[in-house]
Design an enzyme around this catalytic site. Structure first.
Site, short mmCIF file in Angstrom:
data_model
loop_
_atom_site.label_atom_id
_atom_site.label_comp_id
_atom_site.label_asym_id
_atom_site.label_seq_id
_atom_site.Cartn_x
_atom_site.Cartn_y
_atom_site.Cartn_z
NE ARG A 1 -4.15 -1.69 0.11
CZ ARG A 1 -4.20 -2.75 -0.66
NH1 ARG A 1 -3.18 -3.02 -1.47
NH2 ARG A 1 -5.24 -3.56 -0.63
CD GLU B 1 -3.08 3.77 -5.49
OE1 GLU B 1 -3.99 2.99 -5.85
OE2 GLU B 1 -2.08 3.40 -4.84
CG HIS C 1 -3.56 -0.28 -6.99
ND1 HIS C 1 -3.87 0.44 -5.85
CD2 HIS C 1 -3.50 -1.57 -6.61
CE1 HIS C 1 -4.00 -0.40 -4.82
NE2 HIS C 1 -3.77 -1.63 -5.27
#
Length: 317
Positions: free
Chosen positions: A231, A260, A279
């Protein structure tokens, strides 16, 4: 037999129809309903024994009297109303492990691309420059994997045969693993100090938030390649920018960032030694097939035992 309701959801451009079809193949005795609209979900959930999708609301649970299992299509579960699910006696499972093979390949691909200078070659190709460049060997390196869940374990397994020394960092180092050495999080500096390649594959917890800070980046080898498939907040982004600017680390491959998505004016976009992917490491055409395997196994286990407990990827609610 019972009814399984599949909530509409497209993952990486793949339609949920594939997921429903995979469940029908594995559980032919069950009625598998694909709910394409919110109204479809509300209409179908009343008789559902199993509901599967990315999320479930408290309002929807109010009309799901027969529900025994919510099978999340995500690996994470922090966004779910766990207390409400527990109060209604609904078991919860996740998609943990579905991404492991492809995410491990993503990490290996990033490491090898930097080791062999593929990004340098690509830039020179774009400029039509025929000029040799120096590369490095991946073999013989010390490789550190932070996190030994499904993804970290799959990565360590795939490193076997590359002639590298593998070290791992995990919450419970006494559990060991396939790595040559296993450290606790309080020993992470010792784990990364000589590592040329480091991968972050750990969950985001109080322990791992900001784990890769300025101090750790200074400990790392100045030619190390850092890959983050965990993450974004596991890395202190400002500290990473500072480290890349001053060559405290050799390169970074980030599939997740903090923030993000990364703002258009963020300095990370401009580093030649930074690879940014949106991602995307979790994408695999086998996503729904692997997920259906987990859900079908759990449904069959509940049939055999008469209990929705002891399931694969079950969350302690």
């Amino acid at each position: 037999m019972g009814t399984i309701v599949v909530r509409r959801q497209n993952i990486h451009g793949m339609r949920t129809d594939e997921y429903a079809a995979a469940l029908r193949d594995r559980l032919p005795a069950y009625e598998v309903t694909l709910a394409r609209t919110p109204a479809d979900v509300r209409a179908a959930v009343g008789d559902a024994e199993v509901l599967t999708g990315s999320s479930v609301s408290t309002d929807l649970l109010d009309g799901a009297d027969a529900l025994r299992l919510f099978a999340s299509t995500y690996a994470g579960y922090d966004h779910l109303p766990l207390e409400e699910l527990a109060a209604r006696g609904v078991a919860v499972t996740t998609a943990s492990g579905v991404h492991a093979p492809n995410v491990a390949e993503h990490v290996l691909g990033a490491w090898l691309s930097f080791a062999r200078g593929f990004f340098t070659a690509r830039r020179r190709q774009a400029d039509r420059v025929w000029q040799s460049f120096q590369a490095t060997d991946f073999a013989g390196s010390r490789v550190c994997v932070v996190g030994m869940g499904a993804i970290g374990s799959a990565l360590v397994d795939r490193l076997d045969g590359f002639d590298v020394e593998t070290v791992a960092v995990r919450h419970s180092p006494e559990k060991g693993g396939a790595a040559d050495a296993v450290y606790g999080y309080d020993e992470i500096h010792e784990a990364v100090v000589d590592a040329r390649y480091v991968a972050l594959a750990c969950p985001l917890t109080e322990t791992t938030r900001g784990l890769v800070d300025a101090e750790l980046l200074e400990t790392m080898h100045p030619e190390s390649v850092l890959v983050n498939v965990a993450r974004g907040p596991v890395i202190d982004t400002d500290a990473l920018v500072h480290a890349l600017q001053r060559s405290h680390v050799g390169a970074a491959a980030l599939d997740v960032t903090d923030p993000e998505p990364l703002p258009n004016d963020h300095p990370l976009w401009d580093f030649e030694n930074a690879l940014l992917t949106p991602h995307n490491a979790g994408h695999t055409p086998s996503y729904f097939e692997r997920l259906a395997d987990i859900v079908a196994e759990n449904v069959r286990r509940a049939e055999q035992t008469g209990s929705w407990d002891g399931l694969t990827n079950q969350v302690d609610v």
